[in-house]
Enzyme design. Structure first.
Site, mmCIF file in Angstrom:
data_model
loop_
_atom_site.group_PDB
_atom_site.id
_atom_site.type_symbol
_atom_site.label_atom_id
_atom_site.label_comp_id
_atom_site.label_asym_id
_atom_site.label_seq_id
_atom_site.Cartn_x
_atom_site.Cartn_y
_atom_site.Cartn_z
ATOM 1 N N CYS A 141 0.797 -1.234 0.000
ATOM 2 C CA CYS A 141 0.000 0.000 0.000
ATOM 3 C C CYS A 141 0.831 1.287 0.000
ATOM 4 O O CYS A 141 0.411 2.309 -0.545
ATOM 5 C CB CYS A 141 -0.941 0.029 1.203
ATOM 6 S SG CYS A 141 -1.713 -1.571 1.577
ATOM 7 N N CYS A 162 1.636 3.740 -3.058
ATOM 8 C CA CYS A 162 0.620 4.685 -3.556
ATOM 9 C C CYS A 162 0.111 5.632 -2.465
ATOM 10 O O CYS A 162 -0.152 6.794 -2.715
ATOM 11 C CB CYS A 162 -0.580 3.941 -4.138
ATOM 12 S SG CYS A 162 -0.162 3.015 -5.625
ATOM 13 N N HIS A 163 -0.080 5.115 -1.237
ATOM 14 C CA HIS A 163 -0.705 5.944 -0.207
ATOM 15 C C HIS A 163 0.309 6.653 0.684
ATOM 16 O O HIS A 163 -0.072 7.512 1.467
ATOM 17 C CB HIS A 163 -1.637 5.091 0.661
ATOM 18 C CG HIS A 163 -2.788 4.501 -0.096
ATOM 19 N ND1 HIS A 163 -3.891 5.235 -0.476
ATOM 20 C CD2 HIS A 163 -2.993 3.254 -0.585
ATOM 21 C CE1 HIS A 163 -4.734 4.446 -1.156
ATOM 22 N NE2 HIS A 163 -4.200 3.242 -1.240
ATOM 23 N N MET A 178 -7.715 1.741 -7.362
ATOM 24 C CA MET A 178 -7.510 0.912 -6.173
ATOM 25 C C MET A 178 -7.691 -0.565 -6.565
ATOM 26 O O MET A 178 -8.716 -0.946 -7.128
ATOM 27 C CB MET A 178 -8.535 1.315 -5.098
ATOM 28 C CG MET A 178 -8.550 0.392 -3.904
ATOM 29 S SD MET A 178 -7.122 0.621 -2.813
ATOM 30 C CE MET A 178 -7.549 -0.552 -1.524
ATOM 31 N N HIS A 192 8.235 12.338 -11.396
ATOM 32 C CA HIS A 192 8.803 10.991 -11.311
ATOM 33 C C HIS A 192 10.111 10.913 -12.105
ATOM 34 O O HIS A 192 11.135 11.367 -11.640
ATOM 35 C CB HIS A 192 7.769 9.960 -11.764
ATOM 36 C CG HIS A 192 8.170 8.558 -11.501
ATOM 37 N ND1 HIS A 192 8.310 8.047 -10.237
ATOM 38 C CD2 HIS A 192 8.494 7.540 -12.335
ATOM 39 C CE1 HIS A 192 8.700 6.790 -10.300
ATOM 40 N NE2 HIS A 192 8.824 6.453 -11.572
ATOM 41 N N HIS A 231 5.584 7.997 -18.782
ATOM 42 C CA HIS A 231 6.706 7.316 -18.130
ATOM 43 C C HIS A 231 7.844 7.242 -19.131
ATOM 44 O O HIS A 231 7.952 6.294 -19.904
ATOM 45 C CB HIS A 231 6.296 5.920 -17.650
ATOM 46 C CG HIS A 231 7.286 5.315 -16.691
ATOM 47 N ND1 HIS A 231 8.537 4.887 -17.095
ATOM 48 C CD2 HIS A 231 7.234 5.087 -15.350
ATOM 49 C CE1 HIS A 231 9.186 4.408 -16.035
ATOM 50 N NE2 HIS A 231 8.420 4.515 -14.960
HETATM 51 FE FE1 DHE Z 1 12.049 2.662 -11.255
HETATM 52 C C1 DHE Z 1 14.222 4.917 -12.719
HETATM 53 C C2 DHE Z 1 11.117 5.019 -8.999
HETATM 54 C C3 DHE Z 1 9.565 0.573 -10.133
HETATM 55 C C4 DHE Z 1 13.204 0.179 -13.297
HETATM 56 N N1 DHE Z 1 12.545 4.622 -10.944
HETATM 57 C C5 DHE Z 1 13.457 5.373 -11.669
HETATM 58 C C6 DHE Z 1 13.502 6.707 -11.125
HETATM 59 C C7 DHE Z 1 12.640 6.728 -10.060
HETATM 60 C C8 DHE Z 1 12.036 5.418 -9.952
HETATM 61 C C9 DHE Z 1 12.348 7.893 -9.139
HETATM 62 C C10 DHE Z 1 14.370 7.861 -11.650
HETATM 63 C C11 DHE Z 1 15.756 7.798 -11.086
HETATM 64 C C12 DHE Z 1 16.647 8.894 -11.646
HETATM 65 O O1 DHE Z 1 16.649 9.112 -12.869
HETATM 66 O O2 DHE Z 1 17.367 9.525 -10.870
HETATM 67 N N2 DHE Z 1 10.566 2.782 -9.835
HETATM 68 C C13 DHE Z 1 10.366 3.840 -9.023
HETATM 69 C C14 DHE Z 1 9.233 3.590 -8.150
HETATM 70 O O3 DHE Z 1 8.838 4.322 -7.213
HETATM 71 C C15 DHE Z 1 8.565 2.371 -8.628
HETATM 72 C C16 DHE Z 1 7.310 2.782 -9.392
HETATM 73 C C17 DHE Z 1 8.054 1.411 -7.556
HETATM 74 C C18 DHE Z 1 9.038 0.999 -6.497
HETATM 75 O O4 DHE Z 1 8.597 0.618 -5.427
HETATM 76 O O5 DHE Z 1 10.237 1.062 -6.726
HETATM 77 C C19 DHE Z 1 9.639 1.821 -9.579
HETATM 78 N N3 DHE Z 1 11.491 0.713 -11.648
HETATM 79 C C20 DHE Z 1 10.457 0.056 -11.085
HETATM 80 C C21 DHE Z 1 10.350 -1.310 -11.587
HETATM 81 O O6 DHE Z 1 9.508 -2.185 -11.232
HETATM 82 C C22 DHE Z 1 11.374 -1.473 -12.664
HETATM 83 C C23 DHE Z 1 10.677 -1.602 -14.006
HETATM 84 C C24 DHE Z 1 12.254 -2.705 -12.507
HETATM 85 C C25 DHE Z 1 13.204 -2.679 -11.334
HETATM 86 O O7 DHE Z 1 14.387 -2.838 -11.556
HETATM 87 O O8 DHE Z 1 12.720 -2.510 -10.214
HETATM 88 C C26 DHE Z 1 12.105 -0.128 -12.540
HETATM 89 N N4 DHE Z 1 13.453 2.573 -12.738
HETATM 90 C C27 DHE Z 1 13.805 1.434 -13.424
HETATM 91 C C28 DHE Z 1 14.892 1.739 -14.334
HETATM 92 C C29 DHE Z 1 15.177 3.118 -14.185
HETATM 93 C C30 DHE Z 1 14.260 3.610 -13.172
HETATM 94 C C31 DHE Z 1 15.549 0.767 -15.292
HETATM 95 C C32 DHE Z 1 16.261 3.938 -14.897
HETATM 96 C C33 DHE Z 1 15.833 4.328 -16.276
HETATM 97 C C34 DHE Z 1 16.909 5.077 -17.020
HETATM 98 O O9 DHE Z 1 16.940 4.971 -18.256
HETATM 99 O O10 DHE Z 1 17.707 5.786 -16.423
#
Ligand code: DHE
Length: 544
Positions: free
Chosen positions: A47, A50-51, A88, A327, A369
């Site tokens: 949760c 999102c929350h 939700m 984001h 995104h």
């Molecule tokens: Fe990410 C980048 C947050 C889930 C793979 N992700 C980012 C960034 C943020 C973020 C704030 C930017 C960083 C920066 O540029 O300084 N990601 C989050 C979350 O909050 C979220 C939605 C849920 C969580 O709890 O983490 C989340 N992210 C994921 C995944 O499920 C992904 C697909 C697979 C994984 O590895 O967890 C994922 N996020 C990525 C990747 C980047 C990324 C590969 C960098 C992209 C790039 O080209 O620089």
């Protein structure tokens, strides 16, 4: 919402086990300590994404007791069990929670939210280790690797990264990093690689060593997503910065040792309503090439902070509000403009890093995104930057050239149609004629296991589909989501992860960018849950 979407939003908080301050709300329904502890764990796993930790709301509605007590257990149970059209999830009817768990969660959200501890300088210092001091490190590159074409691949559920030689496609080594490791970024000089885990553990890896390894590490908080280093001329490799989800803050560190130097809280007021928010999480961060500044994006307040690191004692910060919830994002091809998704507002905010000004807020599709986005020259509109969307099938193109293509600058000039929603990353390269988009969160496996490619010179022709997971030829069943296109240094190959469950075979698939044919499948038992991959040259120089 599909399972993958849930896992994406909310499956990853490492804070369920952290001891927290708890006060009892006498008006809330009774719970045993065991129930409370279990509910707290579930809340963080499912949760909090999102929350929010303090339940002040983000993508999901606020769930503080002033609101939840008025609704009551029965009402909340229905909501948790069946979900809502607003997003939700239907936790009970989807089979994720049984009735007793739903009842427990309904009672839990009427209690006061437990408050996790702060994580300040003393805590950081306790976790800070310089494993190899700067004067004990090599004075020149001690290995034969072509460092700039190495890829740092996230092995998410293993808490590791793989360093893969982009020329030979051999795994150089696998290094231990933080929990559910998230992103890698390269220092301005191309020597140090910074990696951050969701538990806010930072690894600093020296790529000059005979066998590249971690030379310094630290924890900068209890939960984090972003890391970057200083890139302005004269400050190359001088500082690193990590942004945290909890506590809501960022820390500037010494670029040689990761010694924490300056912590800045991001708690404050939300753009527009000006309401106070107790946990505005730090999302993406980029190092400016135009000024000695870090561009720090604060999710819940919708504010972008231009943090001037030229004097850490007299820290100057320009705070620019645009829209929530900020984001991910990246630079345009000139690196002067930073484009960031305000995902819940369906907008891209554009900042001019030379003037420290908001250049525009551009309406795009549903839940943009971009990752870092994709830059290319459009035959009609000139230089554009692209983003895909989680919530619809479109790819928005935004003009980025106010000098020669003023009429298109910072406007959505075109919408391409992709195969469906659930897209996370788009990519192009200055040497390529192609624009790639993945869609790993699309519910249709045909879509989530493939990528689409547009010919930049013939965008009207639509896309071709590359069946990446099929090419990987993995016999196991299961998800096999194809995620994150990333170019090699030369810009003639594109790498994709085929992301399977932890106990299933995953792979990396390399495609020839000219012919769009399969070039190589990298399979290895060590490649556990590969997700992001970062070509060191491209992250060093912000090429995308
Ligand atoms: Fe990410 C980048 C947050 C889930 C793979 N992700 C980012 C960034 C943020 C973020 C704030 C930017 C960083 C920066 O540029 O300084 N990601 C989050 C979350 O909050 C979220 C939605 C849920 C969580 O709890 O983490 C989340 N992210 C994921 C995944 O499920 C992904 C697909 C697979 C994984 O590895 O967890 C994922 N996020 C990525 C990747 C980047 C990324 C590969 C960098 C992209 C790039 O080209 O620089």
């Amino acid at each position: 919402a599909s399972d993958t979407e849930l896992n994406y939003q909310a499956g990853s908080s490492p804070m369920g086990d952290v001891p927290m301050y708890q006060s009892m709300n006498p008006k809330a329904p009774k719970m045993t300590q065991a129930e409370f502890d279990r509910a707290r764990q579930i809340y963080f796993e499912r949760c909090a994404g999102c929350h929010g930790v303090l339940r002040k709301g983000a993508t999901g509605k606020p769930l503080t007791p002033d609101i939840t007590l008025a609704k009551g257990t029965d009402y909340l149970k229905v909501f948790i069990a069946y979900g809502s059209p607003a997003g939700m999830p239907n936790w009970q009817t989807s089979g994720e929670m049984d009735e007793a768990t739903v009842d427990m969660m309904a009672r839990y959200v009427q209690q006061d939210p437990p408050v996790p501890p702060e994580f300040g300088m003393a805590d950081m210092k306790k976790t800070w280790k310089v494993l190899i001091a700067p004067d004990k490190r090599p004075k020149k590159k001690m290995n034969k690797y072509n460092i700039s074409n190495i890829f740092s691949t996230t092995l998410r559920d293993a808490g590791e990264i793989a360093l893969i030689d982009g020329d030979s496609k051999e795994i150089i080594s696998v290094l231990k990093t933080g929990y559910a490791v998230h992103i890698s970024r390269m220092s301005a000089s191309g020597r140090y690689l910074f990696v951050i885990g969701r538990d806010a553990k930072v690894n600093m890896i020296d790529m000059w060593m005979e066998h590249p390894e971690t030379v310094a590490e630290i924890r900068t908080g209890l939960e984090a997503r972003s890391i970057e280093s200083s890139k302005f001329k004269g400050y190359e490799d001088k500082y690193a910065i990590a942004g945290s989800y909890w506590p809501p803050q960022f820390v500037i560190m010494d670029g040689d040792t990761l010694e924490p130097l300056k912590i800045v809280s991001t708690r404050g007021n939300v753009v527009g309503t000006q309401e106070y928010h107790p946990e505005p999480r730090v999302a993406s961060i980029v190092g400016s090439h135009f000024k000695p500044e870090f561009v720090v994006n604060v999710k819940e307040t919708g504010k972008t902070l231009m943090v001037d690191y030229s004097d850490l004692n007299a820290l100057k910060m320009t705070e620019i509000g645009s829209a929530p919830f900020l984001h991910d994002g990246g630079l345009d091809s000139t690196k002067r403009y930073f484009m960031v998704a305000a995902n819940n507002s369906n907008k891209i905010s554009v900042f001019d890093l030379k003037e420290d000004k908001l250049a525009a807020i551009v309406d795009v599709g549903k839940i943009p995104h971009p990752g870092r986005g994709a830059n290319f020259i459009h035959p009609k509109f000139g230089p554009v930057w692209a983003t895909g969307h989680l919530g619809d099938e479109t790819i928005s193109l935004i003009g980025t050239d106010p000098k020669k293509n003023k009429q298109y600058a910072f406007k959505e000039v075109a919408k391409l149609t992709g195969p469906g929603g659930g897209a996370l990353f788009v990519k192009s390269h200055p040497k390529s004629n192609h624009l790639y988009s993945d869609a790993p969160l699309n519910p249709d496996p045909k879509v989530s296991q493939a990528v689409v490619v547009f010919d930049i010179k013939n965008l009207d022709k639509g896309y071709v589909t590359l069946p990446i997971a099929e090419w990987a030829d993995i016999k196991d069943d299961g998800a096999k989501r194809v995620v994150q296109p990333e170019f090699n240094k030369a810009g003639d190959e594109v790498w994709f992860s085929v992301w399977s469950a932890k106990d299933k075979v995953s792979a990396i698939v390399v495609v020839d960018d000219k012919t769009l044919k399969l070039k190589k499948v990298i399979k290895d038992p060590r490649l556990v849950t590969p997700t992001g991959h970062f070509n060191l040259h491209n992250t060093q120089n912000d090429v995308y």
